[in-house]
Design a protein around this motif. Sequence first.
Motif, PDB file in Angstrom:
ATOM      1  N   GLU A  98     -36.563  41.207  23.835  1.00 34.21           N
ATOM      2  CA  GLU A  98     -37.581  42.022  23.164  1.00 34.21           C
ATOM      3  C   GLU A  98     -36.962  42.895  22.071  1.00 34.21           C
ATOM      4  OE1 GLU A  98     -41.403  43.453  22.370  1.00 34.21           O
ATOM      5  OE2 GLU A  98     -40.770  41.800  23.671  1.00 34.21           O
ATOM      6  N   ALA A  99     -35.763  43.414  22.337  1.00 34.00           N
ATOM      7  CA  ALA A  99     -35.096  44.243  21.337  1.00 34.00           C
ATOM      8  C   ALA A  99     -34.765  43.433  20.079  1.00 34.00           C
ATOM      9  CB  ALA A  99     -33.821  44.846  21.930  1.00 34.00           C
ATOM     10  N   VAL A 100     -34.255  42.222  20.281  1.00 35.43           N
ATOM     11  CA  VAL A 100     -33.924  41.364  19.142  1.00 35.43           C
ATOM     12  C   VAL A 100     -35.200  40.936  18.412  1.00 35.43           C
ATOM     13  CG1 VAL A 100     -32.837  39.192  18.459  1.00 35.43           C
ATOM     14  CG2 VAL A 100     -31.819  40.561  20.281  1.00 35.43           C
ATOM     15  N   TRP A 101     -36.243  40.597  19.184  1.00 36.50           N
ATOM     16  CA  TRP A 101     -37.526  40.182  18.602  1.00 36.50           C
ATOM     17  C   TRP A 101     -38.128  41.309  17.764  1.00 36.50           C
ATOM     18  CZ3 TRP A 101     -40.715  36.537  17.235  1.00 36.50           C
ATOM     19  CH2 TRP A 101     -42.098  36.712  17.231  1.00 36.50           C
ATOM     20  N   ARG A 102     -38.049  42.533  18.273  1.00 38.00           N
ATOM     21  CA  ARG A 102     -38.624  43.676  17.570  1.00 38.00           C
ATOM     22  C   ARG A 102     -37.930  43.891  16.220  1.00 38.00           C
ATOM     23  NH1 ARG A 102     -39.581  48.884  21.280  1.00 38.00           N
ATOM     24  NH2 ARG A 102     -40.620  47.257  22.442  1.00 38.00           N
ATOM     25  N   GLU A 103     -36.607  43.815  16.234  1.00 36.35           N
ATOM     26  CA  GLU A 103     -35.868  43.992  14.980  1.00 36.35           C
ATOM     27  C   GLU A 103     -36.169  42.855  14.004  1.00 36.35           C
ATOM     28  OE1 GLU A 103     -33.394  45.984  12.309  1.00 36.35           O
ATOM     29  OE2 GLU A 103     -34.324  46.611  14.197  1.00 36.35           O
ATOM     30  N   ALA A 104     -36.329  41.627  14.535  1.00 41.66           N
ATOM     31  CA  ALA A 104     -36.658  40.486  13.673  1.00 41.66           C
ATOM     32  C   ALA A 104     -38.012  40.689  13.004  1.00 41.66           C
ATOM     33  CB  ALA A 104     -36.651  39.198  14.482  1.00 41.66           C
ATOM     34  N   LEU A 105     -38.993  41.227  13.746  1.00 38.81           N
ATOM     35  CA  LEU A 105     -40.313  41.472  13.171  1.00 38.81           C
ATOM     36  C   LEU A 105     -40.256  42.494  12.042  1.00 38.81           C
ATOM     37  CD1 LEU A 105     -42.639  41.536  16.327  1.00 38.81           C
ATOM     38  CD2 LEU A 105     -42.306  39.680  14.683  1.00 38.81           C
ATOM     39  N   TRP A 106     -39.418  43.510  12.214  1.00 40.37           N
ATOM     40  CA  TRP A 106     -39.283  44.484  11.130  1.00 40.37           C
ATOM     41  C   TRP A 106     -38.678  43.839   9.889  1.00 40.37           C
ATOM     42  CZ3 TRP A 106     -41.875  48.566  10.355  1.00 40.37           C
ATOM     43  CH2 TRP A 106     -42.292  49.401  11.387  1.00 40.37           C
ATOM     44  N   MET A 107     -37.678  42.984  10.063  1.00 43.35           N
ATOM     45  CA  MET A 107     -37.065  42.320   8.912  1.00 43.35           C
ATOM     46  C   MET A 107     -38.078  41.457   8.179  1.00 43.35           C
ATOM     47  SD  MET A 107     -33.235  41.226  10.127  1.00 43.35           S
ATOM     48  CE  MET A 107     -32.062  42.446  10.693  1.00 43.35           C
ATOM     49  N   LEU A 108     -38.963  40.809   8.946  1.00 37.16           N
ATOM     50  CA  LEU A 108     -40.015  40.013   8.315  1.00 37.16           C
ATOM     51  C   LEU A 108     -41.014  40.904   7.580  1.00 37.16           C
ATOM     52  CD1 LEU A 108     -40.701  37.463  11.193  1.00 37.16           C
ATOM     53  CD2 LEU A 108     -39.887  36.874   8.910  1.00 37.16           C
ATOM     54  N   LYS A 109     -41.439  41.958   8.257  1.00 35.40           N
ATOM     55  CA  LYS A 109     -42.446  42.848   7.673  1.00 35.40           C
ATOM     56  C   LYS A 109     -41.930  43.513   6.397  1.00 35.40           C
ATOM     57  CE  LYS A 109     -45.547  46.678   8.788  1.00 35.40           C
ATOM     58  NZ  LYS A 109     -46.774  45.930   8.454  1.00 35.40           N
ATOM     59  N   ASP A 110     -40.648  43.886   6.411  1.00 34.41           N
ATOM     60  CA  ASP A 110     -40.060  44.567   5.257  1.00 34.41           C
ATOM     61  C   ASP A 110     -39.565  43.607   4.187  1.00 34.41           C
ATOM     62  OD1 ASP A 110     -40.595  46.917   6.548  1.00 34.41           O
ATOM     63  OD2 ASP A 110     -38.556  47.219   7.308  1.00 34.41           O
ATOM     64  N   GLY A 111     -39.744  42.301   4.413  1.00 32.23           N
ATOM     65  CA  GLY A 111     -39.339  41.316   3.417  1.00 32.23           C
ATOM     66  C   GLY A 111     -37.840  41.144   3.283  1.00 32.23           C
ATOM     67  N   ILE A 112     -37.098  41.520   4.316  1.00 36.17           N
ATOM     68  CA  ILE A 112     -35.630  41.440   4.259  1.00 36.17           C
ATOM     69  C   ILE A 112     -35.145  40.019   4.497  1.00 36.17           C
ATOM     70  CG2 ILE A 112     -33.506  42.193   5.430  1.00 36.17           C
ATOM     71  CD1 ILE A 112     -35.011  44.844   6.018  1.00 36.17           C
ATOM     72  N   ALA A 113     -35.795  39.299   5.416  1.00 32.86           N
ATOM     73  CA  ALA A 113     -35.350  37.949   5.765  1.00 32.86           C
ATOM     74  C   ALA A 113     -36.548  37.112   6.183  1.00 32.86           C
ATOM     75  CB  ALA A 113     -34.330  37.998   6.905  1.00 32.86           C
ATOM     76  N   THR A 114     -36.391  35.792   6.099  1.00 32.94           N
ATOM     77  CA  THR A 114     -37.415  34.851   6.551  1.00 32.94           C
ATOM     78  C   THR A 114     -37.135  34.446   7.992  1.00 32.94           C
ATOM     79  OG1 THR A 114     -36.178  32.890   5.862  1.00 32.94           O
ATOM     80  CG2 THR A 114     -37.601  33.949   4.196  1.00 32.94           C
ATOM     81  N   THR A 115     -38.090  33.750   8.603  1.00 30.70           N
ATOM     82  CA  THR A 115     -37.868  33.279   9.972  1.00 30.70           C
ATOM     83  C   THR A 115     -36.648  32.372  10.047  1.00 30.70           C
ATOM     84  OG1 THR A 115     -39.381  31.404   9.635  1.00 30.70           O
ATOM     85  CG2 THR A 115     -40.315  33.426  10.585  1.00 30.70           C
ATOM     86  N   GLU A 116     -36.445  31.508   9.057  1.00 34.20           N
ATOM     87  CA  GLU A 116     -35.309  30.588   9.070  1.00 34.20           C
ATOM     88  C   GLU A 116     -33.990  31.335   8.895  1.00 34.20           C
ATOM     89  OE1 GLU A 116     -34.003  26.249   7.297  1.00 34.20           O
ATOM     90  OE2 GLU A 116     -35.641  27.358   6.343  1.00 34.20           O
ATOM     91  N   GLU A 117     -33.971  32.339   8.027  1.00 29.54           N
ATOM     92  CA  GLU A 117     -32.741  33.109   7.819  1.00 29.54           C
ATOM     93  C   GLU A 117     -32.359  33.882   9.078  1.00 29.54           C
ATOM     94  OE1 GLU A 117     -33.222  33.829   2.989  1.00 29.54           O
ATOM     95  OE2 GLU A 117     -34.026  35.293   4.409  1.00 29.54           O
ATOM     96  N   ILE A 118     -33.351  34.424   9.766  1.00 29.19           N
ATOM     97  CA  ILE A 118     -33.076  35.147  11.015  1.00 29.19           C
ATOM     98  C   ILE A 118     -32.535  34.181  12.070  1.00 29.19           C
ATOM     99  CG2 ILE A 118     -34.161  36.373  12.941  1.00 29.19           C
ATOM    100  CD1 ILE A 118     -36.089  37.584  10.805  1.00 29.19           C
TER     101      ILE A 118
END
Length: 473
Positions: A183-203
């Motif tokens: 959940e911790a990793v998933w939460r950080e991944a969602l922020w990266m997506l929301k903020d436009g930092i990375a795509t699902t494939e890059e993560i």
Amino acid sequence: MSRAAIIGGGVIGGGWAARFLLNGWDVAVFDPDPEAARKIGEVLDNARASLPAIYDRPLPPEGRLSFCDSMADAVTGADWVQESVSERLELKHRVYDEIAKSLSDGVFIASSTSGFKASDLAAKGAPVVVVHPFNPVYLLPLLEISGAPGLCKKAAEIATSIGMHPLILKTEIDAFIGNRFQEAVWREALWMLKDGIATTEEIDDAIRMGFGLRWAQMGLFETYRIAGGEAGMKSYIEQFGPSLQWPWTKLTDVPELDEALIATISDQSDAQSGHLTIRELERLRDDNLVAILRALRHTGSGAGGVVATHEAGLATGGEIDGLPVTLRRVVPVTWTDYNGHMNEAAYLELGTWATDGLMQLIGADAAYVASGKSFFTVDTRIRYLDEVHRGEALTVTTLVLEGADKKMKLFHRVLKADGTICATIETLLLHTDLTTRRACAPEAPVAGALAHLAMTHADFPAEGAGGSVGHRG
């Protein structure tokens, strides 16, 4: 024969059914979904092609699968009841009330819940233990177990017997250990997506190309211990501990899953993997996990140690037509070529392990080799007689053609499940002193056992099957 009842035949329930069936248990499934039999059948197809391929010994004969019209029919007489219904507490309580009416004395309910505490599940008096698996249940060994100590102990014993790794939680917490970490990793991944930092494939690339490979074998703390160099974990914390105070992550916040973020995730995921069906992705996942688990099994690291321990208790040996069975193996995907056939190198490996099986029969086992003596191969001849594909179960019988002085000459027959001979492997070995690296006579017990087999096998014909068939298409 032990019997498991599976209540709820979705992804997790189907995985449980496969894990128990392939470890020799009879399995009774109750699921009102009219598609349950088809869905579980597809899960079983994947499991049959992957779980046995991890091992160098055969799993027990597969149990019997049945689908029941009522929960009572599934639960009656069961030694293990696995609940895998939707994550709604009121639904689970209703299901437990129904299960309890048919539960045998001493049997408990194992829940696949992803987050509810055992005390919440058992609040109305049902004997419930959290037995939380990871998908695919038939391949990944971890089980997070929580509940009454006595029931947890029983659950752990059964879990170990079917090749799983029980982790009994010392403290009851929501979502347990693994899901909290994910959940911790998933939460950080969602922020990266929301903020436009990375795509699902890059993560995903950051995980699968980097730290995910380290985690598979060492987890988190052993990985960081190495990162500290010779000084170990203390040095790592002194160097990188201050960075925990830096505002790198957003783990304490949760991004709102609004329509825009959901669309971003969905669109990027489609672009990343939409060209593959879910079943194709599952097979790819399973093939990769088999290769990783087999590699870890040989070093005894991580989940590989669980596989190695389970394998040590699996049965070996037997005879076919008076000849000893020296190997039983299911063909893993790593043994196949671009045509989907078992490749040449795999036949040689198969013969190598069959020879090893014969060596153990005559006493030239690991302890014998450690004492400084062994057999070295000097010549091998292989005939390819029929095609072999991924997932096929192969059995090797071994005929001792010669077993005197320094020589050991063997003739392996490779049999498919229907008894067809698909290959023969003839190999000549010389007994060798590992200190001088020169041929020498075997120790008396080994020499006697080998000579006895050679005499017993003297009247057996060293023949394969009819005309040779090239295995490449």
